[in-house]
Design a protein around this motif. Sequence first.
Motif, mmCIF file in Angstrom:
data_model
loop_
_atom_site.group_PDB
_atom_site.id
_atom_site.type_symbol
_atom_site.label_atom_id
_atom_site.label_comp_id
_atom_site.label_asym_id
_atom_site.label_seq_id
_atom_site.Cartn_x
_atom_site.Cartn_y
_atom_site.Cartn_z
ATOM 1 N N PRO A 176 0.541 -1.056 -0.009
ATOM 2 C CA PRO A 176 -0.105 -0.072 0.140
ATOM 3 C C PRO A 176 0.612 1.273 0.263
ATOM 4 O O PRO A 176 1.974 1.476 0.830
ATOM 5 N N ALA A 177 0.515 1.949 -0.859
ATOM 6 C CA ALA A 177 1.274 3.688 -0.471
ATOM 7 C C ALA A 177 1.446 4.410 0.292
ATOM 8 O O ALA A 177 -0.034 4.169 1.712
ATOM 9 N N GLY A 178 2.810 4.984 0.422
ATOM 10 C CA GLY A 178 3.038 5.366 1.548
ATOM 11 C C GLY A 178 3.802 4.130 3.236
ATOM 12 O O GLY A 178 3.788 4.708 3.937
ATOM 13 N N THR A 179 3.708 2.693 2.328
ATOM 14 C CA THR A 179 3.747 2.050 3.837
ATOM 15 C C THR A 179 5.001 1.838 3.393
ATOM 16 O O THR A 179 5.051 1.550 2.480
ATOM 17 N N LEU A 180 5.954 0.927 4.548
ATOM 18 C CA LEU A 180 7.711 1.193 4.341
ATOM 19 C C LEU A 180 7.586 -0.563 4.948
ATOM 20 O O LEU A 180 7.378 -1.192 5.616
ATOM 21 N N GLN A 181 8.140 -0.698 3.834
ATOM 22 C CA GLN A 181 8.436 -3.004 3.816
ATOM 23 C C GLN A 181 9.772 -3.069 4.592
ATOM 24 O O GLN A 181 11.025 -2.940 3.263
ATOM 25 N N ILE A 182 10.031 -3.463 5.821
ATOM 26 C CA ILE A 182 11.370 -3.137 6.658
ATOM 27 C C ILE A 182 11.746 -4.232 7.248
ATOM 28 O O ILE A 182 11.114 -4.654 8.549
ATOM 29 N N GLN A 183 12.351 -5.218 7.091
ATOM 30 C CA GLN A 183 12.413 -6.438 8.030
ATOM 31 C C GLN A 183 14.176 -6.975 7.456
ATOM 32 O O GLN A 183 14.297 -7.151 6.563
ATOM 33 N N ALA A 184 13.628 -8.100 8.170
ATOM 34 C CA ALA A 184 15.213 -8.600 8.423
ATOM 35 C C ALA A 184 15.112 -9.744 7.581
ATOM 36 O O ALA A 184 14.403 -10.250 6.821
ATOM 37 N N GLY A 185 16.476 -9.828 7.430
ATOM 38 C CA GLY A 185 16.774 -11.504 6.162
ATOM 39 C C GLY A 185 16.724 -11.683 4.650
ATOM 40 O O GLY A 185 16.382 -10.020 4.329
ATOM 41 N N PRO A 186 16.078 -12.258 4.391
ATOM 42 C CA PRO A 186 15.563 -12.398 2.305
ATOM 43 C C PRO A 186 14.942 -11.243 2.053
ATOM 44 O O PRO A 186 13.423 -11.070 3.323
ATOM 45 N N LEU A 187 15.621 -10.360 1.473
ATOM 46 C CA LEU A 187 14.170 -9.298 1.031
ATOM 47 C C LEU A 187 14.286 -9.394 -0.795
ATOM 48 O O LEU A 187 13.149 -9.588 -1.301
ATOM 49 N N LYS A 262 16.382 -20.127 -23.644
ATOM 50 C CA LYS A 262 16.971 -19.249 -22.378
ATOM 51 C C LYS A 262 16.135 -18.570 -20.599
ATOM 52 O O LYS A 262 14.674 -18.360 -21.212
ATOM 53 N N GLY A 263 16.261 -18.808 -19.486
ATOM 54 C CA GLY A 263 15.454 -18.005 -18.825
ATOM 55 C C GLY A 263 16.515 -17.745 -17.793
ATOM 56 O O GLY A 263 18.115 -18.053 -17.825
ATOM 57 N N THR A 264 15.885 -17.959 -16.657
ATOM 58 C CA THR A 264 16.518 -17.771 -15.145
ATOM 59 C C THR A 264 15.852 -18.545 -13.824
ATOM 60 O O THR A 264 14.936 -19.191 -14.643
ATOM 61 N N VAL A 265 16.634 -18.481 -13.350
ATOM 62 C CA VAL A 265 17.403 -19.174 -12.053
ATOM 63 C C VAL A 265 16.986 -17.975 -10.654
ATOM 64 O O VAL A 265 17.889 -17.435 -10.347
ATOM 65 N N ARG A 266 16.027 -17.809 -10.035
ATOM 66 C CA ARG A 266 16.312 -16.908 -8.468
ATOM 67 C C ARG A 266 16.236 -17.730 -7.559
ATOM 68 O O ARG A 266 15.189 -19.588 -7.704
ATOM 69 N N PHE A 267 16.598 -16.977 -6.612
ATOM 70 C CA PHE A 267 16.419 -18.037 -5.405
ATOM 71 C C PHE A 267 16.762 -17.018 -4.292
ATOM 72 O O PHE A 267 17.691 -16.097 -4.039
ATOM 73 N N TYR A 268 16.836 -17.364 -2.594
ATOM 74 C CA TYR A 268 17.376 -16.738 -1.559
ATOM 75 C C TYR A 268 18.348 -17.336 -0.749
ATOM 76 O O TYR A 268 19.273 -16.438 -0.437
#
Length: 427
Positions: A176-187, A262-268
């Motif tokens: 939502p507009a105006g919120t700040l997502q702040i968290q430890a670990g993977p983002l 062609k493609g991609t692989v994504r991970f934390y």
Amino acid sequence: MTIQWNEEAQRLSDLCIDLRRQLHRHPELSSHEEQTVALIDQFLQAQGIRTQIVEHGGVLGWIEGGKPGRTVMLRADIDALPIQEEKTNGGGLQKACVSEIPGVQHACGHDGHTAMLLTAAKLLQTHREALEGTVLLCFERGEEATMNIYHIMKTLDKAGIKPDSVFGLHVSPHTPAGTLQIQAGPLMAGMFSFHVRLQGRGGHGSRPDLCVNPIDCYAAIGQALNALRMRTVSPFEPLTISTGLVQSGTKSNILPDTCVFKGTVRFYNREAGLAFQAKLRHVVEHIAEAYDCTASFDKLNAPGFPLNNDADYAKTAAEVCGEMLGKEAVIQAEPWMGTDSFPLYLQRMPGVYAFLGMRNEEKGIIADVHTSRHDLDESVLWKGAAAHAACAEAFLKQARPQTWKPNPLDLDTLFEQAGYLFPEGRD
């Protein structure tokens, strides 16, 4: 927090919006941000901020506090994307401003990122005597495509500048507009790309037995790769694989010689990414052999670094932003599987990357980044400027966690082992 950053940032809301619109109307692609660099440099100097234009890299600025102390870096990316912008946003409503450069658009919010940091720079410079240490401003070129972060980091290395912490913001169409997502670990995720060429033997469609059809080979590989994730990666480890391009053939009755995909692989978890990459290569090569094709990798870069926020600094950022904007404004949400260059800074210093929510259905601001209908809710940009300033003040007072250790690799080895291409102008 000793300074009311929210009140002062809100008073500069019009300035922040004006800066964003200037940047949005005149976007520049990665490694071509000459006018953008000039605008940033001129604005900072007009505030009395010492600057350095880093060739190929971007702009650095120094705000010296009234007392000696630590150094915190604030970072924004400044490049645009090769997209022809639509005049209306995801909800079909007219945008406040539209790119004037054909085929180029700030479709990932970098215009907002830059405007917020410039506004924060003005705030911090105004109150520099109250700061305990140095705020290093970093405006990075080429984040989208050309990895010009290398030149920023190389410049810092050569000068012996080692910031104690770093903070950055990215707009988010998902919160939502105006919120700040702040968290430890993977983002945000780490990622590697695969570009594979299958070589078969073409011929006429009436006699497939006399040919080696690479399309058949790809069909088997594609199915195997989709199943590979379930067989080799823990269900508790996020990892995605997607193929975005398949090219082969010219006519329905002609079997082609080659097929490219062609493609991609994504991970934390980078270790999971490394293990999955080895399995991917094994599957591709052995299925190709079984289908009498030859597989060659035009690209298979090493897995990049996921973005993991430091727990101690994330706690500080959440506390100061919650105190400033209200606890309800600071949220936790699902991490984003997109990628960013910011994790490279986190190999050298602890810090936090946060998301400033932009989603506003009433204003039609719902389109994802990297799309022609992407838009920003300009009315909340001042909150990002306030977050930069408040976190800078707080981080200057906070020592590095004793448990945090920098990546020991030198910069060139760091880039090579993480699979990053070196940009133009490498030493």
